[in-house]
Structures are given as structure tokens and as C-alpha cells.
Design a protein around this motif. Structure first.
Motif, mmCIF file in Angstrom:
data_model
loop_
_atom_site.group_PDB
_atom_site.id
_atom_site.type_symbol
_atom_site.label_atom_id
_atom_site.label_comp_id
_atom_site.label_asym_id
_atom_site.label_seq_id
_atom_site.Cartn_x
_atom_site.Cartn_y
_atom_site.Cartn_z
ATOM 1 N N VAL A 95 78.546 -22.448 121.155
ATOM 2 C CA VAL A 95 79.604 -22.252 120.159
ATOM 3 C C VAL A 95 80.173 -20.842 120.245
ATOM 4 C CG1 VAL A 95 80.042 -22.017 117.684
ATOM 5 C CG2 VAL A 95 78.820 -24.016 118.543
ATOM 6 N N LEU A 96 79.297 -19.860 120.242
ATOM 7 C CA LEU A 96 79.752 -18.470 120.284
ATOM 8 C C LEU A 96 80.441 -18.154 121.608
ATOM 9 C CD1 LEU A 96 76.653 -16.753 118.606
ATOM 10 C CD2 LEU A 96 78.829 -17.406 117.547
ATOM 11 N N GLY A 97 79.864 -18.643 122.716
ATOM 12 C CA GLY A 97 80.484 -18.418 124.020
ATOM 13 C C GLY A 97 81.813 -19.134 124.157
ATOM 14 N N GLY A 98 81.887 -20.351 123.625
ATOM 15 C CA GLY A 98 83.132 -21.110 123.689
ATOM 16 C C GLY A 98 84.243 -20.465 122.886
ATOM 17 N N LEU A 99 83.899 -19.930 121.712
ATOM 18 C CA LEU A 99 84.905 -19.236 120.902
ATOM 19 C C LEU A 99 85.400 -17.977 121.609
ATOM 20 C CD1 LEU A 99 83.401 -19.577 117.312
ATOM 21 C CD2 LEU A 99 85.451 -20.686 118.211
ATOM 22 N N GLN A 100 84.471 -17.266 122.240
ATOM 23 C CA GLN A 100 84.869 -16.069 122.982
ATOM 24 C C GLN A 100 85.776 -16.431 124.157
ATOM 25 O OE1 GLN A 100 84.299 -12.851 122.224
ATOM 26 N NE2 GLN A 100 85.615 -12.351 123.971
ATOM 27 N N ALA A 101 85.416 -17.505 124.861
ATOM 28 C CA ALA A 101 86.241 -17.952 125.992
ATOM 29 C C ALA A 101 87.614 -18.410 125.514
ATOM 30 C CB ALA A 101 85.537 -19.082 126.737
ATOM 31 N N SER A 102 87.648 -19.094 124.389
ATOM 32 C CA SER A 102 88.920 -19.554 123.838
ATOM 33 C C SER A 102 89.820 -18.382 123.478
ATOM 34 C CB SER A 102 88.663 -20.410 122.597
ATOM 35 O OG SER A 102 89.865 -20.781 121.960
ATOM 36 N N LEU A 103 89.216 -17.338 122.914
ATOM 37 C CA LEU A 103 89.980 -16.160 122.539
ATOM 38 C C LEU A 103 90.477 -15.407 123.776
ATOM 39 C CD1 LEU A 103 90.919 -14.308 120.201
ATOM 40 C CD2 LEU A 103 88.744 -13.097 120.423
ATOM 41 N N ALA A 104 89.617 -15.327 124.796
ATOM 42 C CA ALA A 104 89.954 -14.550 125.986
ATOM 43 C C ALA A 104 90.982 -15.252 126.874
ATOM 44 C CB ALA A 104 88.685 -14.256 126.784
ATOM 45 N N PHE A 105 90.872 -16.573 126.987
ATOM 46 C CA PHE A 105 91.712 -17.305 127.945
ATOM 47 C C PHE A 105 92.759 -18.198 127.282
ATOM 48 C CE2 PHE A 105 87.526 -16.692 130.014
ATOM 49 C CZ PHE A 105 87.927 -15.836 131.029
ATOM 50 N N ASP A 106 92.817 -18.153 125.937
ATOM 51 C CA ASP A 106 93.784 -18.955 125.183
ATOM 52 C C ASP A 106 93.630 -20.446 125.508
ATOM 53 O OD1 ASP A 106 95.799 -19.392 123.352
ATOM 54 O OD2 ASP A 106 97.396 -19.205 124.835
ATOM 55 N N THR A 107 92.400 -20.926 125.459
ATOM 56 C CA THR A 107 92.092 -22.326 125.718
ATOM 57 C C THR A 107 91.684 -23.004 124.416
ATOM 58 O OG1 THR A 107 89.816 -21.696 126.291
ATOM 59 C CG2 THR A 107 91.395 -21.932 128.109
ATOM 60 N N PRO A 108 91.739 -24.349 124.345
ATOM 61 C CA PRO A 108 91.306 -25.052 123.128
ATOM 62 C C PRO A 108 89.844 -24.751 122.818
ATOM 63 C CG PRO A 108 92.508 -26.529 124.590
ATOM 64 C CD PRO A 108 92.263 -25.276 125.364
ATOM 65 N N ALA A 109 89.550 -24.487 121.550
ATOM 66 C CA ALA A 109 88.209 -24.040 121.179
ATOM 67 C C ALA A 109 87.147 -25.125 121.372
ATOM 68 C CB ALA A 109 88.218 -23.559 119.726
ATOM 69 N N GLY A 110 87.432 -26.357 120.899
ATOM 70 C CA GLY A 110 86.444 -27.429 121.008
ATOM 71 C C GLY A 110 86.029 -27.712 122.441
ATOM 72 N N PRO A 111 86.987 -27.994 123.337
ATOM 73 C CA PRO A 111 86.626 -28.202 124.740
ATOM 74 C C PRO A 111 85.972 -26.983 125.380
ATOM 75 C CG PRO A 111 88.797 -29.102 124.300
ATOM 76 C CD PRO A 111 88.391 -28.347 123.069
ATOM 77 N N SER A 112 86.353 -25.781 124.959
ATOM 78 C CA SER A 112 85.740 -24.571 125.511
ATOM 79 C C SER A 112 84.265 -24.502 125.156
ATOM 80 C CB SER A 112 86.469 -23.320 124.993
ATOM 81 O OG SER A 112 87.811 -23.303 125.409
ATOM 82 N N ILE A 113 83.920 -24.923 123.939
ATOM 83 C CA ILE A 113 82.520 -24.930 123.516
ATOM 84 C C ILE A 113 81.707 -25.883 124.381
ATOM 85 C CG2 ILE A 113 80.974 -25.633 121.634
ATOM 86 C CD1 ILE A 113 83.134 -24.568 119.695
ATOM 87 N N VAL A 114 82.238 -27.073 124.599
ATOM 88 C CA VAL A 114 81.533 -28.059 125.429
ATOM 89 C C VAL A 114 81.446 -27.580 126.871
ATOM 90 C CG1 VAL A 114 81.535 -30.436 126.261
ATOM 91 C CG2 VAL A 114 82.214 -29.943 123.905
ATOM 92 N N ALA A 115 82.496 -26.916 127.363
ATOM 93 C CA ALA A 115 82.479 -26.397 128.733
ATOM 94 C C ALA A 115 81.392 -25.339 128.906
ATOM 95 C CB ALA A 115 83.846 -25.817 129.089
ATOM 96 N N VAL A 116 81.245 -24.458 127.919
ATOM 97 C CA VAL A 116 80.184 -23.448 127.989
ATOM 98 C C VAL A 116 78.810 -24.121 127.948
ATOM 99 C CG1 VAL A 116 79.108 -21.520 126.761
ATOM 100 C CG2 VAL A 116 81.590 -21.597 127.038
ATOM 101 N N ALA A 117 78.671 -25.151 127.104
ATOM 102 C CA ALA A 117 77.405 -25.885 127.057
ATOM 103 C C ALA A 117 77.087 -26.519 128.408
ATOM 104 C CB ALA A 117 77.457 -26.958 125.971
ATOM 105 N N ALA A 118 78.121 -27.064 129.071
ATOM 106 C CA ALA A 118 77.927 -27.651 130.400
ATOM 107 C C ALA A 118 77.513 -26.592 131.412
ATOM 108 C CB ALA A 118 79.206 -28.350 130.852
ATOM 109 N N GLY A 119 78.092 -25.397 131.296
ATOM 110 C CA GLY A 119 77.703 -24.307 132.183
ATOM 111 C C GLY A 119 76.244 -23.906 131.983
ATOM 112 N N ILE A 120 75.805 -23.885 130.717
ATOM 113 C CA ILE A 120 74.403 -23.569 130.428
ATOM 114 C C ILE A 120 73.489 -24.644 131.002
ATOM 115 C CG2 ILE A 120 72.711 -23.247 128.587
ATOM 116 C CD1 ILE A 120 74.967 -22.096 126.867
ATOM 117 N N PHE A 121 73.916 -25.898 130.904
ATOM 118 C CA PHE A 121 73.125 -26.992 131.474
ATOM 119 C C PHE A 121 72.979 -26.826 132.984
ATOM 120 C CE2 PHE A 121 73.242 -31.245 133.507
ATOM 121 C CZ PHE A 121 71.972 -31.666 133.150
#
Length: 261
Positions: A225-251
Motif C-alpha cells: 500500500v505504502l509503496g504503491g501510493l509512492q509509485a502513484s505519486l511519483a509516476f502519476d499512475t492509478p493508485a489501486g493498480p499501483s498497489i497491486v503492482a508493488v505487491a506483485a513485485g514483492i512476490f
């Protein structure tokens, strides 16, 4: 402090992981991933009905999610092929929800927020609902933890221990329905199952026991969640999908760590 929308978003997302961490672990152990999809897809119908009857979106979503959960739980006890049943119910509910939503012009505009989430629009009232619902789910799972574990490992053993596997299954599906209702505004109907499954799957690579897996899944979810919000802020991407994308990266990282170890 709560006037900052990013802080509210972070608090809402972290609060949600209190439920998705332990519940997602059971979803994986019981191979209920498709069940989560079916319940989440039904949530869109709940949103449409809530608009139609002028009630809270949370109330409409919870009502339909509960109806879906109880329907699937009932059918699963009658020997129906669950993959077929879940496929029919999931896609039918989503289709009916989208059709119903088309009759409300205001909902058509906001529909993407319910499909993919709008965590950046979380309000103080939403925070109360999210933390209250997540705390309730976590408390119920903690209360029924041993029974749920026993029924998950072996239903015959559970019966021999005086437990009713159907009751334990019902506890899980009701908890899942409540979590879907709470999560729909954060990650949306199409990504709820991902937030349940991906952090728990990552935790499974590292944890050595059920309790540690549930705690690790909660921690990984919060980190996503925290990483996805940071990525969303940095890259102007949708927050929800960014959260799941970060979770996938952690996996993916946990898979590499496990192979390296």
C-alpha cells in the motif's frame, strides 16, 4: 493531520490489510481464489443497487456480497462443480451490475472508481468504516483461528474434534464478503482478489507457520500500500493498480529469495 489526502489514503490502505492479510492466507490454503473473484465482481451489482435505492454504497455492496457468499457456500455443500458455479455467478453478477449501472448517469461517471479503486478519495467516514470492518474481520478470524485451521487441514479431523466444517466455511465466506465491501473503494472490484492473494502468496514463500504467514501477509500488504501510493505519486499512475503492482513485485522478490536460500 487527516486533512492530507495521502495520509488518509495510507491509513485506509494499511487498515484494510488487517483483514486481507489473515483472510488472504485462508483463501490460499483453501484454494478459494476464484471465490474471492466472484464475491468481488458481485460488489458492482451492489453499488448499482445502492445508487438505485439511495442507500450507502457500503451497505449495498455488503448486502450483495453476503448474498453471493451465502449462495456459493450453499451450492458448494451440494456437490456442484465449484469452478463452473463460480464462473457463472462471477461473470453474471458483474454483467448485471454493469447493465444496472448504465441506468444511472452519475454512476456511469464514477464506475471506474469502483472497478479499479479510488483510494486517494478516502474520507474520514471511509476510514472509520475501513478500520471498523477490518478490525471486526480480524477479531472473528482470531476468535475462530484454531477451528478454521483444523477444518482447513482436514475436515474429518475437524468433525472428530467436535467442529462443524460448514460453520467454519461460513465464517470465512462472511468475513470475505465484509472485506470486499470495505475494500471496494480502495482497490476496486477487479483488484480486491489480487490484494487478498498476492501478499499472502508472497508471505507463503517466507513463513514457516500459519500464524507467521498471516502476520507476514499483513505486513507485506501494508508495504505494498505504502509503496504503491509512492509509485502513484511519483509516476502519476492509478493508485489501486499501483498497489497491486508493488505487491506483485514483492512476490517476485520472495520467489527469488526462496530459490537463493
Amino acid at each position: 493531520m487527516l486533512d492530507d489526502f495521502l495520509i488518509r489514503a495510507a491509513l485506509g490502505g494499511v487498515g484494510l490489510t488487517l483483514a486481507t492479510g489473515p483472510l488472504g492466507s485462508f483463501v490460499i490454503w483453501r484454494r478459494m481464489a476464484y471465490f474471492g473473484d466472484a464475491t468481488a465482481h458481485a460488489a458492482i451489482l451492489g453499488v448499482a443497487l445502492a445508487y438505485g435505492f439511495g442507500v450507502s454504497v457500503y451497505a449495498g455492496t455488503l448486502a450483495v456480497a453476503l448474498a453471493m457468499a451465502l449462495t456459493v457456500a450453499s451450492l458448494s455443500g451440494r456437490g456442484h462443480a465449484m469452478d463452473t458455479v463460480l464462473g457463472v455467478l462471477a461473470h453474471s453478477a458483474l454483467a448485471f451490475g454493469l447493465v444496472a449501472a448504465s441506468f444511472f448517469s452519475g454512476l456511469r461517471v464514477d464506475l471506474s472508481a469502483f472497478l479499479f479503486g479510488d483510494i486517494l478519495a478516502v474520507s474520514r467516514t471511509d476510514l472509520a468504516v475501513i478500520w471498523g470492518g477490518s478490525a471486526l474481520v480480524a477479531a472473528v478470524l482470531a476468535w475462530r483461528w484454531q477451528g478454521l485451521l483444523t477444518a482447513t487441514v482436514n475436515e474429518e479431523l475437524a468433525q472428530a474434534s467436535g467442529l462443524d466444517p460448514r460453520r467454519e466455511r461460513l465464517v470465512l465466506v462472511l468475513a470475505l464478503a465484509l472485506t470486499v465491501a470495505v475494500a471496494i473503494k480502495i482497490v476496486g472490484a477487479l483488484l480486491i482478489a489480487a490484494l487478498l492473494i498476492v501478499p499472502a502468496a508472497a508471505a507463503r514463500q517466507l513463513a514457516r507457520g500459519p500464524e507467521t504467514m498471516a502476520l507476514a501477509a499483513t505486513g507485506i500488504g501494508a508495504l505494498a500500500v505504502l509503496g504503491g501510493l509512492q509509485a502513484s505519486l511519483a509516476f502519476d499512475t492509478p493508485a489501486g493498480p499501483s498497489i497491486v503492482a508493488v505487491a506483485a513485485g514483492i512476490f517476485a522478490l520472495t520467489l527469488l529469495l526462496r530459490r537463493a536460500g
